[in-house]
Design a protein around this motif. Structure first.
Motif, PDB file in Angstrom:
ATOM      1  N   ASP A 139      -6.737  -2.042   5.227  1.00  0.00           N
ATOM      2  CA  ASP A 139      -5.877  -1.877   4.058  1.00  0.00           C
ATOM      3  C   ASP A 139      -6.593  -2.218   2.746  1.00  0.00           C
ATOM      4  N   VAL A 140      -7.916  -2.227   2.759  1.00  0.00           N
ATOM      5  CA  VAL A 140      -8.713  -2.419   1.552  1.00  0.00           C
ATOM      6  C   VAL A 140      -8.817  -1.079   0.833  1.00  0.00           C
ATOM      7  N   MET A 153     -16.440  -0.717  -0.796  1.00  0.00           N
ATOM      8  CA  MET A 153     -17.597   0.175  -0.869  1.00  0.00           C
ATOM      9  C   MET A 153     -18.547  -0.061   0.305  1.00  0.00           C
ATOM     10  N   GLU A 154     -18.779  -1.326   0.640  1.00  0.00           N
ATOM     11  CA  GLU A 154     -19.649  -1.626   1.783  1.00  0.00           C
ATOM     12  C   GLU A 154     -19.069  -1.059   3.079  1.00  0.00           C
ATOM     13  N   MET A 155     -17.768  -1.196   3.262  1.00  0.00           N
ATOM     14  CA  MET A 155     -17.135  -0.677   4.476  1.00  0.00           C
ATOM     15  C   MET A 155     -17.208   0.847   4.543  1.00  0.00           C
ATOM     16  N   ALA A 156     -16.923   1.510   3.424  1.00  0.00           N
ATOM     17  CA  ALA A 156     -16.949   2.975   3.396  1.00  0.00           C
ATOM     18  C   ALA A 156     -18.371   3.498   3.595  1.00  0.00           C
ATOM     19  N   GLN A 179     -12.134   9.891  -2.069  1.00  0.00           N
ATOM     20  CA  GLN A 179     -12.909  10.013  -0.838  1.00  0.00           C
ATOM     21  C   GLN A 179     -13.132   8.642  -0.196  1.00  0.00           C
ATOM     22  N   ILE A 180     -13.539   7.676  -0.997  1.00  0.00           N
ATOM     23  CA  ILE A 180     -13.790   6.336  -0.459  1.00  0.00           C
ATOM     24  C   ILE A 180     -12.503   5.744   0.106  1.00  0.00           C
ATOM     25  N   ASN A 181     -11.397   5.912  -0.606  1.00  0.00           N
ATOM     26  CA  ASN A 181     -10.126   5.364  -0.118  1.00  0.00           C
ATOM     27  C   ASN A 181      -9.634   6.071   1.139  1.00  0.00           C
TER      28      ASN A 181
END
Length: 184
Positions: free
Chosen positions: A87-88, A167-170, A77-79
């Motif tokens: 592209d992280v 994680m911060e971006m998601a 889900q996070i990806n």
């Protein structure tokens, strides 16, 4: 549940705007580190003991809306969220090879730790404590805006996760859209 005669860290401060006692902060840091060293075997579903939704500040309103059967589902889900941004990517597989860690994500001076009359520390609030990949411990310690958590984090010897940026971006995207199901 036991009654503990004592006080919270918040009430031990000498005045509302003063700093915390260093001995309290270091004691909480030691206790916190002991808690996050508790592990569940690899293959355990992320979340509270017995299953359920994940309570963690990564999610909108600090609670997932989904139950994740595996760490792979949470990672996917996070990806998927990150796929649309950059592209992280996050990789929880490597860090969970030895299992999931206990992640107390609601560390506050007024509700997580109590000090009894003999100076003993008691963890008193496990409402948002789950077994998660170690990245979630790192996330809680590093991204918190709470000054008490920042002080404790200074004394907790816990590695900064390489997954933290992703994680911060998601999490930010879930907050912007107000949707924990984003990426599903």
């Amino acid at each position: 549940m036991d009654f503990v005669h004592g006080t919270t860290i918040a009430k031990r401060k000498t005045a509302p705007k003063t700093l915390y006692h260093k001995s309290d902060i270091t004691a909480v840091a030691v206790a916190y580190k002991q808690l996050v060293d508790i592990k569940m075997p690899a293959g355990t579903a992320p979340g509270p003991v017995g299953g359920g939704r994940i309570g963690h500040d990564f999610f909108v309103e600090s609670m997932s809306t989904l139950t994740y059967p595996t760490v792979g589902h949470l990672e996917a889900q996070i990806n998927e969220i990150l796929h649309h941004l950059c592209d992280v990517r996050v990789d929880f597989k490597t860090e969970t090879a030895d299992g999931l860690v206990l992640c107390p994500s609601d560390l506050r001076d007024s509700n997580y730790i109590m000090i009894d009359d003999e100076g003993g520390l008691w963890a008193i609030d496990f409402g948002r404590t789950c077994f998660l990949p170690p990245s979630f411990v790192s996330y809680s310690l590093i991204t918190s805006s709470d000054i008490f958590v920042k002080y404790v984090a200074w004394y907790v010897d816990y590695p900064r996760s390489p997954n933290l940026r992703g994680m911060e971006m998601a999490s930010g995207q879930m907050v912007i859209f107000g949707d924990n199901n984003l990426g599903q």
